[in-house]
Design a protein around this motif. Structure first.
Motif, PDB file in Angstrom:
ATOM      1  N   ARG A  96       0.855  -1.186   0.000  1.00 17.11           N
ATOM      2  CA  ARG A  96       0.000   0.000   0.000  1.00 17.11           C
ATOM      3  C   ARG A  96       0.890   1.234   0.000  1.00 17.11           C
ATOM      4  O   ARG A  96       1.967   1.232   0.607  1.00 17.11           O
ATOM      5  CB  ARG A  96      -0.898   0.016   1.247  1.00 17.11           C
ATOM      6  CG  ARG A  96      -1.786  -1.217   1.456  1.00 17.11           C
ATOM      7  CD  ARG A  96      -2.881  -1.366   0.425  1.00 17.11           C
ATOM      8  NE  ARG A  96      -3.714  -0.210   0.254  1.00 17.11           N
ATOM      9  CZ  ARG A  96      -4.818   0.057   0.956  1.00 17.11           C
ATOM     10  NH1 ARG A  96      -5.228  -0.772   1.894  1.00 17.11           N
ATOM     11  NH2 ARG A  96      -5.514   1.144   0.712  1.00 17.11           N
ATOM     12  N   ASP A  98       0.659   5.681   0.191  1.00 20.88           N
ATOM     13  CA  ASP A  98      -0.106   6.915   0.355  1.00 20.88           C
ATOM     14  C   ASP A  98      -0.494   7.433  -1.031  1.00 20.88           C
ATOM     15  O   ASP A  98       0.354   7.540  -1.920  1.00 20.88           O
ATOM     16  CB  ASP A  98       0.763   7.939   1.091  1.00 20.88           C
ATOM     17  CG  ASP A  98       0.082   9.269   1.269  1.00 20.88           C
ATOM     18  OD1 ASP A  98      -0.269   9.911   0.252  1.00 20.88           O
ATOM     19  OD2 ASP A  98      -0.085   9.687   2.421  1.00 20.88           O
ATOM     20  N   ASP A 145       2.927  -0.992   4.205  1.00 17.08           N
ATOM     21  CA  ASP A 145       2.989   0.378   3.682  1.00 17.08           C
ATOM     22  C   ASP A 145       4.377   0.630   3.097  1.00 17.08           C
ATOM     23  O   ASP A 145       5.386   0.468   3.773  1.00 17.08           O
ATOM     24  CB  ASP A 145       2.697   1.363   4.815  1.00 17.08           C
ATOM     25  CG  ASP A 145       2.485   2.787   4.338  1.00 17.08           C
ATOM     26  OD1 ASP A 145       2.777   3.091   3.160  1.00 17.08           O
ATOM     27  OD2 ASP A 145       2.038   3.609   5.159  1.00 17.08           O
ATOM     28  N   ILE A 173      -4.769  -0.707   6.667  1.00 13.48           N
ATOM     29  CA  ILE A 173      -4.539   0.632   6.130  1.00 13.48           C
ATOM     30  C   ILE A 173      -5.821   1.159   5.502  1.00 13.48           C
ATOM     31  O   ILE A 173      -6.411   0.516   4.639  1.00 13.48           O
ATOM     32  CB  ILE A 173      -3.386   0.622   5.102  1.00 13.48           C
ATOM     33  CG1 ILE A 173      -2.087   0.173   5.781  1.00 13.48           C
ATOM     34  CG2 ILE A 173      -3.231   2.000   4.453  1.00 13.48           C
ATOM     35  CD1 ILE A 173      -0.942  -0.113   4.828  1.00 13.48           C
TER      36      ILE A 173
END
Length: 189
Positions: A96, A98, A145, A173
């Protein structure tokens, strides 16, 4: 029994680099699903509107069953890696990123804004995680992440936290919770 470790995620999250590094660290075999599908013609057609091939999931599963028999561990790289045969899948690692960083990564690849928005929406909604959960079950799915992290740092976390069982499985997330204003203002207006 040989096992499959899937590295999945929205395009731009670092799948290929991380999957190759992980395979190297584990002394495992590596396969890129998209390359295999194209090379071996494991598709049923082409979707003009989306600019992508329609994968023949059963033929892909069958091919992965063949490949894993020649390996102790097979690292599978692909944003639809969750289709790997359930009986061989040990872990599905969904990378994942942002959405704001993901946008920058995809811009550097010279993707069109339409394609960037489509993939950002998939990341915001956690499409790869949802697909993995549906196909493989929450006990096999782990999110990692990759935001502002090197591939080496991510691989270290996978080996030390995910593969050892220290990191809990399941979805963790949620960009709409973590960054609601930035995401809503930039992508959901």
């Amino acid at each position: 029994m040989p096992k499959i470790i899937v590295v999945s995620g929205t395009p731009g999250t670092g799948k290929t680099v991380i999957a190759k590094l992980l395979a190297e660290e584990l002394g495992a075999c590596y396969v890129n699903l998209s390359e295999m599908v194209l090379k071996e013609k494991l598709y049923v057609g082409y979707d003009e509107s989306r600019g992508s091939y329609i994968v023949d999931e059963e033929r892909v599963r069958s091919r992965l069953r063949e490949l894993v028999k020649d390996c102790n561990i097979l690292v599978v790289d692909g944003h639809y890696g969750e289709i790997a045969p359930r009986e061989y899948v040990d872990k599905v690692i969904v990378l994942r990123t942002d959405p704001l960083e993901l946008e920058e990564r995809l811009r550097r690849k010279n993707w069109s804004w339409e394609k960037i928005r489509e993939n950002i929406a998939a990341e915001i909604l956690g499409v790869c995680t949802v697909n993995a959960l549906e196909e493989q079950g929450a006990d096999k799915v782990y999110e990692v992440d990759t935001t502002n992290r090197s591939p080496q740092e991510v691989v270290k976390e996978i080996i030390e936290e995910v593969l050892t069982g220290k990191k809990p499985s399941g979805p963790r997330i949620d960009w709409l919770t973590l960054k609601p204003l930035e995401v809503i203002e930039r992508y959901l207006k």
